[in-house]
Design an enzyme around this catalytic site. Sequence first.
Site, PDB file in Angstrom:
ATOM      1  N   ARG A  46      58.929  29.686  33.218  1.00  7.98           N
ATOM      2  CA  ARG A  46      57.634  29.869  32.527  1.00  7.98           C
ATOM      3  C   ARG A  46      56.920  28.527  32.425  1.00  7.98           C
ATOM      4  NH1 ARG A  46      57.407  29.713  27.181  1.00  7.98           N
ATOM      5  NH2 ARG A  46      59.218  31.047  26.828  1.00  7.98           N
ATOM      6  N   TYR A  98      30.320  38.232  35.627  1.00  7.36           N
ATOM      7  CA  TYR A  98      31.333  39.217  36.042  1.00  7.36           C
ATOM      8  C   TYR A  98      31.702  40.136  34.863  1.00  7.36           C
ATOM      9  CZ  TYR A  98      36.057  40.805  37.338  1.00  7.36           C
ATOM     10  OH  TYR A  98      37.173  41.552  37.583  1.00  7.36           O
ATOM     11  N   ASP A 170      33.149  29.511  37.343  1.00  5.23           N
ATOM     12  CA  ASP A 170      33.986  30.480  38.046  1.00  5.23           C
ATOM     13  C   ASP A 170      33.569  30.411  39.515  1.00  5.23           C
ATOM     14  OD1 ASP A 170      34.989  32.770  39.291  1.00  5.23           O
ATOM     15  OD2 ASP A 170      34.842  33.990  37.480  1.00  5.23           O
ATOM     16  N   LYS A 195      41.040  37.061  45.151  1.00  5.03           N
ATOM     17  CA  LYS A 195      39.950  37.266  46.091  1.00  5.03           C
ATOM     18  C   LYS A 195      40.129  36.386  47.332  1.00  5.03           C
ATOM     19  CE  LYS A 195      38.800  39.841  42.624  1.00  5.03           C
ATOM     20  NZ  LYS A 195      37.908  39.428  41.561  1.00  5.03           N
TER      21      LYS A 195
HETATM   22  C1  LIG Z   1      37.858  39.421  40.170  1.00  2.00           C
HETATM   23  C2  LIG Z   1      37.126  38.362  39.437  1.00  2.00           C
HETATM   24  C3  LIG Z   1      37.638  37.816  38.251  1.00  2.00           C
HETATM   25  C4  LIG Z   1      38.906  38.330  37.603  1.00  2.00           C
HETATM   26  O1  LIG Z   1      40.019  38.130  38.388  1.00  2.00           O
HETATM   27  P1  LIG Z   1      41.346  39.055  38.330  1.00  2.00           P
HETATM   28  O2  LIG Z   1      42.216  38.383  39.332  1.00  2.00           O
HETATM   29  O3  LIG Z   1      40.934  40.439  38.693  1.00  2.00           O
HETATM   30  O4  LIG Z   1      41.874  38.977  36.946  1.00  2.00           O
HETATM   31  C5  LIG Z   1      36.930  36.801  37.640  1.00  2.00           C
HETATM   32  N1  LIG Z   1      35.763  36.346  38.152  1.00  2.00           N
HETATM   33  C6  LIG Z   1      35.228  36.862  39.284  1.00  2.00           C
HETATM   34  C7  LIG Z   1      33.946  36.315  39.784  1.00  2.00           C
HETATM   35  C8  LIG Z   1      35.884  37.877  39.959  1.00  2.00           C
HETATM   36  O5  LIG Z   1      35.341  38.398  41.068  1.00  2.00           O
END
Ligand SMILES: *Cc1c(COP(=O)(O)O)cnc(C)c1O
Length: 380
Positions: A46, A98, A170, A195
């Site tokens: 962890r 988002y 982000d 992603k």
């Molecule tokens: C998918 C996404 C998230 C969240 O990510 P997860 O891996 O689904 O928790 C945050 N910001 C953006 C822009 C995203 O496309």
Amino acid sequence: MHFETLAIHDGQTPDPVTGAVSVPVYQSSTFGRESLDSRPDFFYSRIGNPTRSALESTLALLENGRHGLAFASGVAAMTAALQVLKPGDHIVTGRDVYGGSYRIFEQLMRPWGVETSYTDSEATDSYAKYIRPNTKMIWLETPSNPLLQITDIQAISDLAHERGIIVAVDNTFLSPFFQRPLELGADIVVHSTTKYLGGHSDVIGGAVVTSDDRLHHTIRMYQGAAGAIPGPWDCWLVLRGLKTLKIRMKEHEATAFHLARALESHPAIARVLYPGLESHPQHKLAKSQMKGFGGMLTIALKDGLPAVQKLLEGTKLFVLADSLGGVESLISSPAKMTLGALSEQERQLRGCTEDLVRLSIGLENAEDLETDLMNALATI
Ligand SMILES: *Cc1c(COP(=O)(O)O)cnc(C)c1O
């Protein structure tokens, strides 16, 4: 060294024990100590694991930051980054944020005592307008989702730093290959590695990168204490994805550009939103702050929801699914899917209308994808 070299070599030197060139999956919860006094790098997974550690240092290098931290999901990474705030603090973010971020702001942070204000537009002035004496963070998502609006990271960072405000970005939609927010003045970068970084629609993960020792210390403490860490296999999958990030991003972009141009003149389409097009309202800013325009594009259909439904159900290659950034092309309705939990009023306020269709362009052949879209559009 160049981006692709760092992605393949740094943080990932051959395994000291066996010489394995691919970082081994250290599937172990704990690590034996040599003596009571020894202070090993790894003692409990962890707190730290060698596979995760390789991923964390590679993520930091690719974002040109000093410290990287990996998390079990993008939202876990975001929640960890928000731990630098405390009750009574205030956040300013964009209206087209988002859906999962919006949920964190409204359903986790607000009850905890941190309020969030949403701008009216992507313009720097709009962010300035919402700053209060207790504003401690500006949270940016650029390009935004699903409208692909661009916010000026450098201008926002200058504005924020004069007031002692932290800027978090982000960077999921572009990946560090196309945009490096820390180089533009941001303090924290967050990713959903689910992603583009993972890139193959086979893992959920997140990351936080910063060059600020104090911010890193707080987020690292939270990572160990709250424990939303990714397992070693998931870290390995993201590491494997990173090795091909450059070539994937270039291909995602080339095909997205091709399709954006092909769709712009289609009679069923009212608007094509893609930062690479000259018709995009912030095309110049996009060109100056990004090294590429990415693989996401959004279109608005003239005949609204009935047309959206036909297009979504009419494609054969584009899979009707949430998520983005994988090798396979995906198609979705932001109003009905990713933002489906919001009220009609909340969606209207953020400009997310029912006529929108979001496309995540995969790595299939560009002409095959064009034919698939054109065939489905012909059924409208
Ligand atoms: C998918 C996404 C998230 C969240 O990510 P997860 O891996 O689904 O928790 C945050 N910001 C953006 C822009 C995203 O496309």
